[in-house]
Write a protein that holds these residues in place. Structure first.
Motif, PDB file in Angstrom:
ATOM      1  N   PHE A  56       0.677  -1.094   0.128  1.00  0.00           N
ATOM      2  CA  PHE A  56       0.150   0.017  -0.080  1.00  0.00           C
ATOM      3  C   PHE A  56       0.819   1.268  -0.086  1.00  0.00           C
ATOM      4  CE2 PHE A  56      -2.576  -3.177   2.043  1.00  0.00           C
ATOM      5  CZ  PHE A  56      -3.708  -3.354   1.210  1.00  0.00           C
ATOM      6  N   VAL A  57       0.694   2.054  -1.066  1.00  0.00           N
ATOM      7  CA  VAL A  57       1.410   3.301  -1.218  1.00  0.00           C
ATOM      8  C   VAL A  57       0.712   4.303  -1.348  1.00  0.00           C
ATOM      9  CG1 VAL A  57       3.547   2.141  -2.117  1.00  0.00           C
ATOM     10  CG2 VAL A  57       1.775   3.001  -3.633  1.00  0.00           C
ATOM     11  N   SER A  58       0.986   5.537  -0.965  1.00  0.00           N
ATOM     12  CA  SER A  58       0.550   6.842  -1.088  1.00  0.00           C
ATOM     13  C   SER A  58       0.780   7.389  -2.721  1.00  0.00           C
ATOM     14  CB  SER A  58       1.022   7.861   0.240  1.00  0.00           C
ATOM     15  OG  SER A  58       2.336   8.311  -0.431  1.00  0.00           O
ATOM     16  N   GLU A  59       0.003   8.548  -3.001  1.00  0.00           N
ATOM     17  CA  GLU A  59       0.396   9.027  -4.072  1.00  0.00           C
ATOM     18  C   GLU A  59       1.758   9.739  -4.236  1.00  0.00           C
ATOM     19  OE1 GLU A  59      -2.406  13.309  -3.330  1.00  0.00           O
ATOM     20  OE2 GLU A  59      -3.099  11.850  -4.522  1.00  0.00           O
ATOM     21  N   ARG A  60       2.318   9.971  -3.014  1.00  0.00           N
ATOM     22  CA  ARG A  60       3.531  10.539  -2.971  1.00  0.00           C
ATOM     23  C   ARG A  60       4.669   9.485  -3.067  1.00  0.00           C
ATOM     24  NH1 ARG A  60       1.487  14.112   1.442  1.00  0.00           N
ATOM     25  NH2 ARG A  60       1.146  15.965   0.349  1.00  0.00           N
ATOM     26  N   LYS A  61       4.171   8.286  -3.416  1.00  0.00           N
ATOM     27  CA  LYS A  61       5.209   7.032  -3.587  1.00  0.00           C
ATOM     28  C   LYS A  61       5.970   6.617  -2.358  1.00  0.00           C
ATOM     29  CE  LYS A  61       3.958   6.898  -7.850  1.00  0.00           C
ATOM     30  NZ  LYS A  61       2.565   6.326  -7.994  1.00  0.00           N
ATOM     31  N   GLN A  62       5.179   6.699  -1.161  1.00  0.00           N
ATOM     32  CA  GLN A  62       5.702   6.185   0.260  1.00  0.00           C
ATOM     33  C   GLN A  62       4.813   5.208   0.705  1.00  0.00           C
ATOM     34  OE1 GLN A  62       8.581   7.727   1.601  1.00  0.00           O
ATOM     35  NE2 GLN A  62       8.732   8.622  -0.263  1.00  0.00           N
ATOM     36  N   ALA A  63       5.218   4.506   1.764  1.00  0.00           N
ATOM     37  CA  ALA A  63       4.336   3.574   2.396  1.00  0.00           C
ATOM     38  C   ALA A  63       3.112   4.657   3.136  1.00  0.00           C
ATOM     39  CB  ALA A  63       5.110   2.874   3.355  1.00  0.00           C
ATOM     40  N   LEU A  64       1.962   3.750   3.075  1.00  0.00           N
ATOM     41  CA  LEU A  64       0.875   4.465   3.874  1.00  0.00           C
ATOM     42  C   LEU A  64       1.449   4.765   5.103  1.00  0.00           C
ATOM     43  CD1 LEU A  64      -2.465   3.077   2.558  1.00  0.00           C
ATOM     44  CD2 LEU A  64      -1.535   5.442   2.056  1.00  0.00           C
ATOM     45  N   THR A  65       1.010   5.755   5.671  1.00  0.00           N
ATOM     46  CA  THR A  65       1.103   6.027   7.403  1.00  0.00           C
ATOM     47  C   THR A  65      -0.181   5.772   8.102  1.00  0.00           C
ATOM     48  OG1 THR A  65       0.235   8.351   7.063  1.00  0.00           O
ATOM     49  CG2 THR A  65       2.513   8.089   6.699  1.00  0.00           C
ATOM     50  N   ARG A  66       0.235   5.652   9.458  1.00  0.00           N
ATOM     51  CA  ARG A  66      -1.066   5.321  10.158  1.00  0.00           C
ATOM     52  C   ARG A  66      -2.155   6.264  10.266  1.00  0.00           C
ATOM     53  NH1 ARG A  66      -0.523   1.633  14.199  1.00  0.00           N
ATOM     54  NH2 ARG A  66      -1.923   2.702  15.639  1.00  0.00           N
ATOM     55  N   GLN A  67      -1.718   7.849   9.989  1.00  0.00           N
ATOM     56  CA  GLN A  67      -2.752   8.891   9.978  1.00  0.00           C
ATOM     57  C   GLN A  67      -3.406   8.596   8.727  1.00  0.00           C
ATOM     58  OE1 GLN A  67       0.536   8.881  10.613  1.00  0.00           O
ATOM     59  NE2 GLN A  67       0.387   9.704  12.762  1.00  0.00           N
ATOM     60  N   ALA A  68      -2.694   8.306   7.488  1.00  0.00           N
ATOM     61  CA  ALA A  68      -3.576   8.074   6.288  1.00  0.00           C
ATOM     62  C   ALA A  68      -4.567   6.858   6.198  1.00  0.00           C
ATOM     63  CB  ALA A  68      -2.394   7.762   5.231  1.00  0.00           C
ATOM     64  N   VAL A  69      -4.239   5.855   6.804  1.00  0.00           N
ATOM     65  CA  VAL A  69      -5.106   4.774   7.111  1.00  0.00           C
ATOM     66  C   VAL A  69      -6.268   5.032   8.029  1.00  0.00           C
ATOM     67  CG1 VAL A  69      -5.462   2.267   8.080  1.00  0.00           C
ATOM     68  CG2 VAL A  69      -3.421   2.877   6.756  1.00  0.00           C
ATOM     69  N   ASN A  70      -5.984   5.662   9.047  1.00  0.00           N
ATOM     70  CA  ASN A  70      -7.196   6.304  10.111  1.00  0.00           C
ATOM     71  C   ASN A  70      -8.133   7.176   8.985  1.00  0.00           C
ATOM     72  OD1 ASN A  70      -6.828   5.298  12.347  1.00  0.00           O
ATOM     73  ND2 ASN A  70      -5.248   6.430  12.688  1.00  0.00           N
ATOM     74  N   TYR A  71      -7.568   8.001   8.302  1.00  0.00           N
ATOM     75  CA  TYR A  71      -8.225   8.995   7.428  1.00  0.00           C
ATOM     76  C   TYR A  71      -9.114   8.333   6.341  1.00  0.00           C
ATOM     77  CZ  TYR A  71      -9.661  12.528   4.212  1.00  0.00           C
ATOM     78  OH  TYR A  71     -10.392  13.439   3.309  1.00  0.00           O
ATOM     79  N   ILE A  72      -8.494   7.245   5.706  1.00  0.00           N
ATOM     80  CA  ILE A  72      -9.188   6.465   4.725  1.00  0.00           C
ATOM     81  C   ILE A  72     -10.354   5.863   5.225  1.00  0.00           C
ATOM     82  CG2 ILE A  72      -8.922   4.370   3.305  1.00  0.00           C
ATOM     83  CD1 ILE A  72      -5.980   5.236   2.769  1.00  0.00           C
TER      84      ILE A  72
END
Length: 195
Positions: A116-132
């Motif tokens: 799972f990667v972000s649009e910035r080509k990084q691993a998703l963060t905990r905060q991103a998963v919470n938001y999703i």
């Protein structure tokens, strides 16, 4: 004479749901969450993330730690590395999940190791998963939904299917059966056909 009400619980309801805080979703709610997750800019990724967190009872840290190499598409298996001294195991990948993984990987144009990667080509963060997950919960009309609810939802779904305590314990990676017992103890269907 007071009107009698039916007290039969649904398959997705815990026997003690009236005293428990809402810390899990029934399968109809999970289905609504999955549909809502597709209605976002990164719908393919978000749908897969929620589906895998539910199917495998993943914590946020376990989900964002998944790597491409953990998924064996040919054998329809995924290696789940449990954290907190949990039991790491290989688990099967169901057909709908396998198709979702293939769809997500076909869409990716990078060679990054994370699943799972972000649009910035990084691993998703905990905060991103919470938001999703929170956003999908709002979109589905479920109110506040947090990631750990999917882990609990997995445990309750397995218990409501009548799965053995030890099997659920190993599947969720629990070392101590006390952590698993509340899923089976509160499964409403346990009392069906008792008499």
């Amino acid at each position: 004479m007071p009107e009698r009400r039916s007290v039969k619980s649904s398959d997705d309801c815990a026997a003690d749901a009236h005293v428990r805080g809402r810390d899990y979703l029934g399968q109809p709610d999970v289905a609504r969450l999955l549909v809502a997750s597709k209605k976002s800019r990164h719908g393919v990724r978000n749908h897969l993330l929620i589906l895998m967190m539910f199917h495998h009872g993943l914590s946020v840290s376990e989900a964002i730690a998944l790597r491409r190499q953990d998924v064996d598409l040919a054998q329809s298996r995924v290696w789940i590395a449990r954290l907190k001294n949990g039991l790491s195991v290989e688990q099967p990948v169901a057909g709908d999940e396998l198709r979702a993984i293939k769809r997500w990987l076909a869409q990716r144009e990078d060679a990054l190791p994370w699943l799972f990667v972000s649009e910035r080509k990084q691993a998703l963060t905990r905060q991103a998963v919470n938001y999703i997950i929170g956003t999908a919960g709002d979109r589905a009309g479920l109110g506040y939904v947090h990631p750990h609810m999917l882990r609990h939802s997995c445990g309750f779904a397995l218990a409501n299917k009548g799965r053995d305590l030890r099997l659920i314990q190993d599947y969720l990676g629990h070392r101590d059966p006390r952590h698993t017992a509340h899923y089976t103890r509160t499964a409403a269907h346990r009392f069906d056909d008792l008499w």
